[in-house]
Design an enzyme around this catalytic site. Structure first.
Site, PDB file in Angstrom:
ATOM      1  N   ARG A   1      16.318 108.612  15.035  1.00  0.00           N
ATOM      2  CA  ARG A   1      15.609 108.588  13.754  1.00  0.00           C
ATOM      3  C   ARG A   1      14.141 108.968  13.937  1.00  0.00           C
ATOM      4  O   ARG A   1      13.553 109.643  13.093  1.00  0.00           O
ATOM      5  CB  ARG A   1      15.743 107.205  13.111  1.00  0.00           C
ATOM      6  CG  ARG A   1      17.087 106.991  12.438  1.00  0.00           C
ATOM      7  CD  ARG A   1      17.094 105.726  11.613  1.00  0.00           C
ATOM      8  NE  ARG A   1      17.300 104.541  12.409  1.00  0.00           N
ATOM      9  CZ  ARG A   1      18.489 103.980  12.656  1.00  0.00           C
ATOM     10  NH1 ARG A   1      19.589 104.527  12.162  1.00  0.00           N
ATOM     11  NH2 ARG A   1      18.595 102.886  13.378  1.00  0.00           N
TER      12      ARG A   1
ATOM     13  N   PHE B   1      26.947 110.158   4.579  1.00  0.00           N
ATOM     14  CA  PHE B   1      27.351 108.920   5.252  1.00  0.00           C
ATOM     15  C   PHE B   1      26.096 108.082   5.508  1.00  0.00           C
ATOM     16  O   PHE B   1      25.845 107.608   6.617  1.00  0.00           O
ATOM     17  CB  PHE B   1      28.077 109.191   6.569  1.00  0.00           C
ATOM     18  CG  PHE B   1      29.256 110.125   6.484  1.00  0.00           C
ATOM     19  CD1 PHE B   1      30.493 109.658   6.061  1.00  0.00           C
ATOM     20  CD2 PHE B   1      29.135 111.462   6.819  1.00  0.00           C
ATOM     21  CE1 PHE B   1      31.594 110.517   5.997  1.00  0.00           C
ATOM     22  CE2 PHE B   1      30.211 112.322   6.761  1.00  0.00           C
ATOM     23  CZ  PHE B   1      31.445 111.850   6.348  1.00  0.00           C
TER      24      PHE B   1
ATOM     25  N   ASP C   1      27.223 108.014   0.060  1.00  0.00           N
ATOM     26  CA  ASP C   1      28.079 107.079   0.792  1.00  0.00           C
ATOM     27  C   ASP C   1      29.178 106.608  -0.150  1.00  0.00           C
ATOM     28  O   ASP C   1      29.012 106.644  -1.372  1.00  0.00           O
ATOM     29  CB  ASP C   1      27.273 105.886   1.314  1.00  0.00           C
ATOM     30  CG  ASP C   1      27.958 105.185   2.473  1.00  0.00           C
ATOM     31  OD1 ASP C   1      27.656 105.527   3.636  1.00  0.00           O
ATOM     32  OD2 ASP C   1      28.806 104.317   2.232  1.00  0.00           O
ATOM     33  N   SER C   2      30.288 106.146   0.421  1.00  0.00           N
ATOM     34  CA  SER C   2      31.392 105.658  -0.411  1.00  0.00           C
ATOM     35  C   SER C   2      31.207 104.207  -0.815  1.00  0.00           C
ATOM     36  O   SER C   2      31.981 103.684  -1.623  1.00  0.00           O
ATOM     37  CB  SER C   2      32.721 105.813   0.340  1.00  0.00           C
ATOM     38  OG  SER C   2      32.692 105.078   1.561  1.00  0.00           O
TER      39      SER C   2
ATOM     40  N   ASP D   1      26.075 111.795   9.679  1.00  0.00           N
ATOM     41  CA  ASP D   1      26.260 110.695  10.635  1.00  0.00           C
ATOM     42  C   ASP D   1      27.507 109.903  10.235  1.00  0.00           C
ATOM     43  O   ASP D   1      27.414 108.765   9.762  1.00  0.00           O
ATOM     44  CB  ASP D   1      25.021 109.802  10.653  1.00  0.00           C
ATOM     45  CG  ASP D   1      25.108 108.725  11.732  1.00  0.00           C
ATOM     46  OD1 ASP D   1      25.856 108.920  12.702  1.00  0.00           O
ATOM     47  OD2 ASP D   1      24.428 107.698  11.593  1.00  0.00           O
TER      48      ASP D   1
ATOM     49  N   CYS E   1      30.127 109.628  16.870  1.00  0.00           N
ATOM     50  CA  CYS E   1      30.084 108.384  17.650  1.00  0.00           C
ATOM     51  C   CYS E   1      31.466 108.047  18.208  1.00  0.00           C
ATOM     52  O   CYS E   1      31.708 106.918  18.629  1.00  0.00           O
ATOM     53  CB  CYS E   1      29.553 107.226  16.799  1.00  0.00           C
ATOM     54  SG  CYS E   1      30.580 106.813  15.368  1.00  0.00           S
TER      55      CYS E   1
END
Length: 347
Positions: free
Chosen positions: A163, A178, A200-201, A250, A290
């Site tokens: 970041r 995300f 985002d969900s 991400d 990831c």
């Protein structure tokens, strides 16, 4: 040869504690290992701009299956293997000591517990019950963390260094896909983004994104939060010809095990192909994986194929990985799970 913990249900039957067959696995053993891991993070502990970081990173810190994260005065622990579960009391006695520890909270609620034949275990183990939202600092930026029910132990500590690094590449209109609770969004806005769309969900995560924008004194009118499936949103942008100067991808882990690598690779290719299609010439795609089963070489190949299929030419201008408090042992290369690329389109 060694001393280790046997796990009858796991595909990893033995996790080695020590190569000294005469070294007992007892309270002093954990005292030494934990003290060594905490000491290695002394520079983070002394940094007034940051008070949230990982103190123990499992195999890489020679305590297989143990995760310990620090959020201000609270520690969050995960016992993820049969071995550390068996020594739970001895470990808890060590990590609950210290005048600066207000409480220890357990978040042993991951799928890896099930693979080890262990059941879910969550709750306060020592000290005060944590607040619903715990304030933390990361590089002088303010965030609120839900250590009870947030992703991982509440926050993506492994992205702290990334970041900070990506601020140089942020410009123009930004898409944070995300976004979770908006840590990248806050950084992008602080770095001078003209506008930002955070997708985002989770409605709850987006509410915290808006809260973090306000908490850091940024301009909410420059930001839009959209509750949507990211795959669908990217397709909508492609079809409507909406474009961005910077895109951050991400996503959550697509491959929990190596058995899911092929499916995960298709997912990573899809989102990056769509991102390349809506990225303006000269723009930057900052993209991550990831998934431990996706190697750095494979991830770069996936991104290369996505760019080829999108019909764009792009340069990798930087590679990214997990922060220094998530070290990788030379004897456990599987610990290098987070990888990222900053790709710049030719203008």
């Amino acid at each position: 040869m060694a001393r280790g913990a046997y796990s009858p249900q796991s595909q990893i039957r033995v996790r080695v504690w020590t190569w000294d067959q005469n070294e007992p696995i007892d309270q002093p053993f954990f005292q030494r290992r934990i003290a060594s891991s905490v000491q290695m993070r002394q520079s983070l502990r002394d940094d007034p701009s940051t008070n949230a970081y990982r103190e123990i990173h499992a195999e890489s810190d020679r305590i297989p299956g143990l995760i310990l994260d620090r959020y201000g005065p609270y520690r969050v622990v995960q016992f993820l293997s049969q071995g550390v579960q068996a020594h739970r009391d001895a470990i808890l006695e060590v990590i609950s000591t210290g005048d600066d520890i207000a409480g220890v909270y357990e978040r042993s609620d991951t799928d890896s517990r099930r693979l080890e034949g262990l059941t879910r275990s969550v709750g306060t183990l020592f000290g005060d019950e944590p607040p619903d939202r715990l304030p933390i600092l990361e590089n002088d930026r303010k965030f609120m963390v839900d250590i009870r029910g947030g992703h991982k132990t509440g926050f993506y500590l492994d992205q702290r260094r990334n970041r900070q690094r990506l601020t140089h590449w942020i410009r123009g209109d930004v898409l944070d896909a995300f976004c979770y609770t908006g840590a990248f969004t806050v950084v992008a806005m602080s770095a001078g983004a003209r506008s930002i769309v955070s997708v985002d969900s989770s409605a709850a995560a987006l509410e915290m994104t808006a809260e973090h924008i306000n908490l850091n004194g940024l301009q909410p009118e420059q930001a839009e939060q959209i509750e949507a499936d990211v795959f669908s949103y990217l397709r909508t942008c492609r079809d409507s010809r909406q474009e961005f100067d910077t895109i951050i991808l991400d996503p959550p882990k697509f491959a929990a095990t190596t058995a899911h690598v092929d499916k995960a690779a298709r997912g990573y290719k899809d989102i990056n192909l769509l991102a390349f299609k809506i990225l303006r010439p000269g723009g930057c795609l900052i993209t991550f994986s990831c998934s431990g089963g996706i190697t750095s070489a494979l991830f770069e190949k996936i991104i290369s194929d996505a760019a080829l299929d999108a019909g764009v030419e792009s340069l990798v201008v930087a590679t990214l990985d997990q922060a220094e408090d998530h070290p990788v042992s030379l004897f456990f290369p599987e610990g290098r799970y987070l990888k990222g690329l900053i790709c710049k389109l030719n203008g």
